[in-house]
Design a protein around this motif. Structure first.
Motif, short mmCIF file in Angstrom:
data_model
loop_
_atom_site.label_atom_id
_atom_site.label_comp_id
_atom_site.label_asym_id
_atom_site.label_seq_id
_atom_site.Cartn_x
_atom_site.Cartn_y
_atom_site.Cartn_z
N ASP A 436 33.17 45.61 26.22
CA ASP A 436 31.95 46.61 26.90
C ASP A 436 32.27 47.52 27.58
N GLU A 437 32.26 46.64 28.94
CA GLU A 437 32.67 47.84 30.10
C GLU A 437 34.30 48.27 30.64
N GLY A 438 34.72 47.65 29.45
CA GLY A 438 36.31 48.53 29.68
C GLY A 438 37.14 48.22 31.00
N ARG A 439 36.71 47.08 31.41
CA ARG A 439 37.52 46.97 32.46
C ARG A 439 37.92 45.10 32.85
N SER A 440 38.81 44.74 33.38
CA SER A 440 39.15 43.06 33.79
C SER A 440 38.16 42.70 35.33
N LEU A 441 37.44 41.54 35.12
CA LEU A 441 36.68 40.82 35.50
C LEU A 441 37.13 39.21 35.65
N SER A 442 36.16 39.67 37.24
CA SER A 442 36.39 38.26 38.26
C SER A 442 34.86 37.41 38.11
N ALA A 443 34.80 36.11 37.74
CA ALA A 443 33.25 35.47 37.46
C ALA A 443 32.76 35.24 38.71
N ASP A 444 34.10 35.33 39.73
CA ASP A 444 32.84 35.13 40.73
C ASP A 444 32.84 36.13 41.69
N GLN A 445 33.15 37.69 41.34
CA GLN A 445 32.17 39.49 41.73
C GLN A 445 31.86 38.90 40.64
#
Length: 541
Positions: A436-445
């Motif tokens: 949806d956001e078109g970017r990589s994500l990290s759960a701890d952030q």
């Protein structure tokens, strides 16, 4: 009620009715675990028990699953206890819903179970327990939960041992025959492995148990071969349960349906349960990877290890831990994470081994697997901006889990696999928001909440749909109702706290909440409705 009961197909393949690990719990077994004082007013024989549910609504049946123990204080019958016809209707609804038993609690409404209830249960053959006031319903629910937990622990121990035996087969001289033999012994089933043409390659069975044969086997093979993807085919005859599962590669270059590598067929003299299902799933994964080693060459062992760690293995011994550590780059002090990588654009038809090699290099790990157009990896690499930029430049978006618990990363192989499966679920849960956001994500952030996992645009759409009637009101009334609803939900339904928070009289708050309930056509007294509205308001612009 039924909505919060453990989903009896959640860990199983769709469309199958495998017994769950706690399906061995029955009324008689559960009654033996409960404190003394319960009186069985009508014993209609031992029955399965899948859930315990307190209920004091007039008709709980729309919310029930099969074989529940319903606990009631008798409130629905307070005004009708002497009306035999109405009581019989109440009990008949429970019988029609396949309730296993009715537990009738004493106090505060009744000092004894009404004779009309006893007569109706006897007539309709519904087991009836009298629950003393000294035994809270919550204690009965906790006793059931402990019994379920004990059954699950036993199943996990048995699965861990069986999976270790199956995984050792891969290193043998004839891995497929060894897998079939161990599976037949552990699952107590007749097992045959057939090739793409239906010719028997390997077979093993306990004494006296026969596999599917003749026309029945041909029908199973035809259905399994025609199934799209990995779809289990089931048939039953003469009390035997026959299962056939197509073995296909997880993906293939450009083909709409992956080619058939073979068929695994199992025959049981009993209904297969969750333990048998887990064994079969592990065996299928091993058989698939053994068959695919020729296709993906040197990356196959890494995919095998990754698949087992994320989906199958229950524990690792010291030797396996040493191999695991040598498969990951980076310092040992760094805890492993699970990463799910998704192509940024529509993937082209190409050999996935190229992408596997690229991601192994980017993430400094040999443990990468390709499945369903996505990639999953176990790595010690930390999701800093530099690494995320390199991954995105290579054409992928990545979802990183949190690092494994410190106790799991160094020498604690017994629990490592379980932890990795939890981290895999964590990374997969970020994928919808990532897309949806078109970017990589990290759960701890990200904050640890359900709303953090929901994509923002999807959340806004759901909120607008749920609150649609309210949002269409004139602006002044709409803003007032939104203000009152937010404050009331934040105050957990307290009229006084809501009134103080927004400086409105408590009677006005009551009127506004009643109007909001009418506008939305929702029952705000239900906890699940309030929960949905609470989340929806967080996503409104």
């Amino acid at each position: 009620m039924g909505q919060i009961a453990p989903d009896h197909g959640a860990a199983l393949r769709p469309g199958l009715d495998f017994a769950r690990p706690w399906d061995s719990i029955t009324l008689a077994r559960f009654l033996r675990q409960l404190p003394s004082g319960i009186t069985v007013l009508h014993d209609a024989g031992d029955r399965p028990l899948r859930w315990v549910e307190p209920s004091d609504i007039d008709d709980p049946t729309p919310y029930l699953v099969d074989h529940e123990l319903i606990l009631t204080s008798g409130f629905p019958l307070v005004e009708h206890a002497a009306d035999a016809a109405k009581v019989r209707q109440f009990v008949a609804r429970l019988v029609d819903a396949n309730v296993s038993a009715l537990g009738f609690g004493l106090d505060p409404y009744f000092s004894a179970v009404p004779p009309t209830v006893i007569d109706a249960c006897r007539e309709l053959d519904l087991p009836l327990w009298q629950i003393p006031s000294s035994l809270p319903f919550a204690a009965i629910g906790l006793a059931f939960a402990k019994l379920m937990e004990a059954d699950n622990a036993r199943l996990l121990r048995e699965n861990a041992e069986a999976n270790r035996h199956l995984m050792r087969c891969v290193g043998s001289e004839h891995p497929e025959q060894e897998i079939v033999t161990v599976l037949a012994h552990r699952a107590k089933a007749a097992v045959q492995l057939l090739d793409q043409s239906g010719r028997l390659r390997h077979y093993a069975a306990p004494t006296g148990l026969q596999p599917a044969q003749g026309q029945e086997l041909e029908a199973l093979l035809a259905q399994a071969s025609a199934a799209q993807g990995a779809k289990l085919v089931v048939s039953e005859s003469a009390g035997h349960h026959h299962l056939a599962f197509p073995i296909r590669p997880t993906s293939t270059s450009g083909a709409r349906v992956p080619p058939l590598l073979g068929v695994l067929q199992l025959s049981f003299a009993h209904q297969p349960g969750a333990a048998e299902h887990n064994l079969m799933s592990t065996a299928l994964g091993l058989l698939e990877v053994v068959a695919r080693q020729r296709v993906l060459g040197s990356v196959a062992p890494g995919q095998l290890a990754t698949a087992l760690l994320l989906d199958g293995a229950e524990s690792l011994d010291s030797g396996a831990m040493e191999l695991f550590n040598s498969s990951l780059g980076g310092a040992l002090r760094r805890a492993p994470r699970v990463v799910v990588a998704v192509p940024r654009a529509q993937p082209t038809a190409q050999d996935p081994s190229h992408a596997l090699t690229r991601l192994r290099s980017l993430l400094d790990t040999k443990l990468v697997i390709h499945s369903g157009g996505r990639f999953a990896a176990i790595t010690r690499s930390e999701p800093n901006r530099e690494l995320l930029d390199r991954i995105e430049a290579a054409g992928y978006l990545a979802a990183f889990s949190r690092p494994a618990d410190p106790g799991h990363g160094e020498g604690q192989g017994v629990s490592l696999a379980t932890n990795l499966r939890e981290l895999a679920g964590q990374a997969r849960g970020l994928v919808p928001r990532l897309l949806d956001e078109g970017r990589s994500l990290s759960a701890d952030q990200l904050p640890q909440s359900f709303s953090a996992l929901l994509p923002q645009e999807a959340g806004r759409q759901l909120a607008t749909h749920l609150l649609g009637n309210l949002l269409q009101l004139p602006a002044k009334r709409r803003e007032l109702y939104l203000q009152v609803l937010r404050a009331w939900l934040d105050a957990n339904g307290s009229w006084d706290a809501t009134a103080a928070a927004i400086d409105v009289h408590r009677n006005s708050v009551r009127r506004h909440i009643a109007s909001i309930s009418e506008v939305l056509d929702m029952d705000l007294s239900r906890a699940e409705v309030r929960h949905e509205l609470f989340l929806a308001l967080r996503f409104l612009p």
